[in-house]
Design an enzyme around this catalytic site. Structure first.
Site, short mmCIF file in Angstrom:
data_model
loop_
_atom_site.label_atom_id
_atom_site.label_comp_id
_atom_site.label_asym_id
_atom_site.label_seq_id
_atom_site.Cartn_x
_atom_site.Cartn_y
_atom_site.Cartn_z
N GLY A 161 0.77 -1.11 0.00
CA GLY A 161 0.05 -0.06 0.03
C GLY A 161 0.88 1.18 -0.07
O GLY A 161 0.52 2.38 -0.80
N GLU A 207 6.41 4.92 4.41
CA GLU A 207 6.40 6.28 5.06
C GLU A 207 7.75 7.03 5.02
O GLU A 207 7.95 7.72 6.11
CB GLU A 207 5.88 6.01 6.71
CG GLU A 207 7.05 5.43 7.24
CD GLU A 207 6.76 3.91 7.64
OE1 GLU A 207 6.17 3.11 6.88
OE2 GLU A 207 7.26 3.40 8.70
N HIS A 211 -2.51 6.53 7.78
CA HIS A 211 -1.72 5.40 8.52
C HIS A 211 -0.18 5.81 7.95
O HIS A 211 0.73 6.25 9.11
CB HIS A 211 -1.86 4.20 7.81
CG HIS A 211 -0.76 3.16 8.08
ND1 HIS A 211 -1.13 2.08 8.96
CD2 HIS A 211 0.60 2.96 7.67
CE1 HIS A 211 0.01 1.21 9.19
NE2 HIS A 211 1.07 1.69 8.27
N GLU A 212 0.01 6.25 6.92
CA GLU A 212 1.52 6.80 6.18
C GLU A 212 1.82 8.19 6.96
O GLU A 212 2.80 8.45 7.42
CB GLU A 212 1.74 6.89 4.84
CG GLU A 212 1.47 5.42 3.95
CD GLU A 212 2.23 4.30 4.77
OE1 GLU A 212 3.32 4.51 5.46
OE2 GLU A 212 1.72 3.24 4.30
ZN LIG Z 1 3.05 1.17 8.24
#
Ligand SMILES: [Zn+2]
Length: 853
Positions: free
Chosen positions: A281, A284, A316-317
């Site tokens: 996905g 980061e 999330h990132e």
């Molecule tokens: Zn992560």
């Protein structure tokens, strides 16, 4: 001085003997001993790096670097990590002195007699290693997590030696690039563009990154925050449709995190690249996030789940900028701490952006099924694991850290309270800013905010694997002057180690007069919850609020109470039924599938609908015998087709269409899919993208072997986007009706070169092992298992498990089971982590085999 001596004493009693007096021995990878030795010796670390990237993918990448650091003692040689051929190293200078290259077991040795106490400067000319540069004809991107920076250039590759990275890139004139630091200066000479980036903030080596290539670069200022986005999408409408959302979701996440943590965005810049066929996905990297392009650029009429998925991925990132990037784990055994907070924060961040969504339900469907899919298996792993060498860090990843850990974290929040958790996290982030921390350090901070013994609580939830089993009992006690009646919820440890997963959960009952009641309980061993026996309360949903974790009782007859259930209860009940079906606890697959096919015809909530449709398809392909499938298949096709036609909402229409084309088996129904793919049949309101047509073509090629060649050829001609074109070219042989072509393709995967784009490989293997082909594909299982150890070394973090999932997922024959069992039995000393991954991936196969026989 005294302190040092004491410290050494403590170490001698443990296995960290090497950390104090002598340098650790030279061995491949980055051992814990080496990391601890270097952490004690090295500080103030800086890298200046230059890479010259040619336009031609086949040409190598000349590079140079200067490393500066302070060293405590020159008693020992120092090891730089470089997992490449020593031929790549051209020259070495240590403190101004040119010296011979000494290379041993993935390490470049810096001789102690040339090192200084205090400041040192190392100069290296080399050819960059390419394992983790992800080179494509028109672009490349680095992906160094967890220990792959050392495949590209020599460095001290461990998360607790944070450094600044000062990067210069020389790239083809027409290319764009981003990295961790902002661009400082640029110039062009002889068709080469020289980009000089400002030094990065203080970051861990796995977070250093750059992306360069033929990208479109867009910069926007969203309410005072400047963000740059790189992408390669050729469908301009698709870009237009998605851009606003992508920028505003990032901004909203940043604002929320600043507020929650009390710390303004801590780094110099913020940008992201959307990469076609990215391994997973997103990743980061500080100020330079990478995403899989298709996770952010959504097709027309995205489903609610896709919109939520995108928002939570972005959240999330972004959350990682604080959790993971600002405060980083000391060692990769605690990698789960950054993942749990990223997921946990993502769930909190999303809520205000989706006011119409039931977030408790969303949390439940996103976390529980996936966590159970590992925790129910023979290969279940605890959240926190031991890690001896960073070259095994990739094996720490999986559903347990991404899905079980957030469930645990929510229970922790229920235990100590939202406010105390937030306070504790603020303290933790500010205490360890730009540094490193461990899970016990955080537990220590939180422990002071509660009466509860958190260390003991964490011991069961975090350091052990598995889930509790629940049951309930009606108790009637005759006392001398009265009768006591009550129900109890019983928690048991299936492994009989008497562990208790202390948790909050709830039970919902509908009594015989259709009156509903809820009971919230804190479950230890026995928790009283009601005074209703079976006759008075025929319907019970356990874990009705979705907060609990374990195998809860469930029966099919409670589905009769469906119209009375609220959304979370529906989700919980379906999950409980599915888990009980797999445990062969009174829920038979054909009967459950029938009930699911009724549910999908009335259910309005899209999350519940998706859950039901997902379970239905798994049962259909994996848990029914061929005869059972044949018996039900025509009715099911009819139901899905007519539901698809009836839907007004485009996204629901597509959800039903996807399920229909997946399960379609009768000739006339497959023909319908063909006609839609061939654009002879148009369904009003069904919007299909290029990716949809490609995946329909793949599905049709498997189901219509006589026409497969024509279908594949026609689809090849239809694809316009070059990245999707290349992907399809790769996958084509796996679709072939000719078994010898498929065999040759599988053979080609034994060559590392052919496994480089992992998402292509996984897509292709999925077709090799399509449920309709398992008789012919069982022979790939053994060689696939034999490749696993190599794949663990060459592949990215999620690849080994996914390789196993797509290989084993659809099989259930005795032959397949025996192959896996024998493989493990014949290798008693096989890598323990990989053994667990195999047992996790084979769980459905083992269960399906038992259920069907
Ligand atoms: Zn992560």
């Amino acid at each position: 001085m005294r302190f040092t001596v004491l410290l050494c004493f403590a170490f001698i009693s443990s296995f960290l003997l090497t950390s104090c007096n002598s340098a650790p021995s030279v061995e491949p990878g980055v051992s814990l001993g080496l990391a601890q030795f270097r952490k004690a010796q090295i500080s103030d670390l800086e890298y200046d790096l230059t890479f010259r990237i040619p336009k031609e993918q086949s040409e190598s990448i000349p590079a140079s670097e200067t490393i500066r650091f302070n060293l405590k003692s020159t008693a020992n040689n120092l090891q730089l990590d470089f997992r490449e051929s020593p031929e790549n190293l051209k020259s070495l200078t240590v403190n101004g002195q040119p010296t011979d290259i000494q290379f041993q077991q993935e390490h470049l040795i810096l001789p102690s007699d040339l090192l200084n106490e205090g400041l040192n400067e190392i100069g290296i000319e080399f050819t960059a290693g390419e394992t983790s540069l992800n080179r494509n004809p028109e672009y490349l991107y680095t992906l160094f997590v967890p220990d792959r920076a050392r495949t590209a250039f020599p460095l001290f590759d461990q998360p607790d030696l944070k450094a600044t990275f000062d990067l210069t890139l020389k790239i083809p004139e027409s290319w764009e690039a981003i990295s961790n630091g902002p661009l400082e200066t640029e110039s062009t000479k002889d068709s080469i563009r020289v980009l000089d980036f400002a030094p990065s903030d203080l970051i861990s080596s796995y977070l250093f990154s750059f992306v360069a290539g033929d990208f479109e670069s867009l910069t926007r200022n969203v309410d005072g925050t400047e963000m740059t986005l790189l992408h390669r999408e050729t469908d301009s409408e698709k870009v237009e449709r998605n851009l606003d959302d992508i920028f505003t979701l990032h901004k909203a996440s940043l604002e929320w995190l600043e507020e929650y943590t009390g710390i303004p965005y801590p780094f110099k810049k913020f940008s992201f690249a959307l990469i076609p066929n990215f391994q997973y996905g997103g990743m980061e990297h500080v100020g330079a996030i990478q995403y899989r392009a298709s996770s952010l650029f959504l097709d027309e009429d995205p489903s609610e789940t896709q919109l939520l998925g995108r928002a939570s991925l972005i959240a999330h990132e972004t959350a990682h900028m604080w959790f993971g990037n600002l405060v980083t784990m000391e060692w990769f055994n605690d990698v789960w701490t950054k993942e749990v907070f990223a997921n946990f924060m993502a769930a909190k961040i999303m809520n205000p952006n989706f006011p119409d969504i039931n977030h408790d339900l969303n949390f439940l469907v996103r976390h529980h099924p996936s966590a159970y899919s590992v925790d129910r298996t023979e290969g279940a792993n605890p959240i926190r694991q031991n890690l001896r060498n960073l070259n095994e860090a990739g094996q720490m990843y999986g559903s347990i850290i991404y899905n079980k850990a957030p469930i645990m974290m929510r229970q922790l929040e229920l235990l100590i309270g939202e406010e105390a958790l937030q306070e504790g996290l603020q303290e933790y982030l500010s205490d360890y800013s730009f540094g490193n921390a461990t899970w016990p350090a955080l537990i220590q901070i939180l422990d002071e905010k509660t009466e509860y013994n958190l260390a003991r609580w964490s011991e069961v939830w975090v350091n052990t694997s598995g889930r509790p089993h629940f049951s309930w009992k009606y108790i009637k006690e005759e006392l001398p002057y009265s009768t006591l009646e009550y129900d109890v919820l019983i928690q048991e440890d299936p492994t009989e180690e008497n562990r208790i997963w202390s948790q909050q959960t709830s039970i919902w009952i509908l009594d015989k007069d259709s009156v509903a009641k809820s009971f919230t309980v804190v479950s230890d061993t026995l928790s009283e919850f009601a005074t209703l026996n079976e006759l008075k309360a025929p319907h019970k949903v356990f874990n009705a609020n979705g907060e609990g974790y374990g195998l809860f009782p469930a029966d099919l007859k409670t589905l009769d109470a469906w119209p009375h259930m609220k959304e979370v209860r529906k989700g919980s009940h379906l999950i409980n039924l599915f888990e009980n079906m797999l445990e062969q606890n009174r829920v038979a697959p054909p009967e459950y599938l029938n009930r699911l096919s009724e549910i999908i015809q009335t259910e309005e909530n899209q999350l519940v609908l998706n859950l039901a449709l997902g379970q239905l398809q798994t049962i259909y392909w994996d848990l029914l015998t061929d005869e059972e499938r044949e018996e039900i298949n025509e009715d099911l096709e009819e139901i899905l087709w007519s539901e698809m036609l009836e839907q007004d909402e485009s996204s629901k229409k597509k959800t039903f269409f996807n399920a229909f084309r997946n399960i379609a088996l009768s000739d006339n129904q497959i023909q319908k899919v063909y006609d839609i793919w061939n654009e002879d049949l148009e369904i009003n309101g069904l919007n299909l993208s290029e990716s949809d047509y490609i995946s329909m073509a793949g599905n049709l090629a498997v189901k219509m072997p006589d026409q497969a060649v024509d279908i594949i050829e026609a689809q090849t001609d239809r694809i316009e986007n070059p990245d999707r074109q290349r992907r399809f070219e790769f996958i084509k042989p796996a679709l072939s009706p000719d078994a010898t072509v498929r065999d040759a393709f599988f053979e080609s995967l034994k060559d590392e070169e052919n496994r480089q784009t992992e998402s292509w490989v996984l897509g292709a293997i999925g077709y090799l092992h399509h449920p309709l082909r398992t008789n012919q594909s069982a022979k790939y299982i053994l060689p696939s298992l034999e490749l696993l150890q190599e794949i663990q070394v060459t592949g990215d973090i999620f690849f080994p498990k996914r390789w196993l999932d797509v290989t084993l997922g659809n099989h259930s024959s005795d032959e397949a089971v025996t192959t896996v069992r024998n493989f493990l039995d014949e290798r008693p000393n096989y890598n323990e982590q990989l053994r667990m991954k195999i047992l996790q991936a084979a769980d459905m196969m083992f269960r399906a085999n038992k259920i069907k026989n």
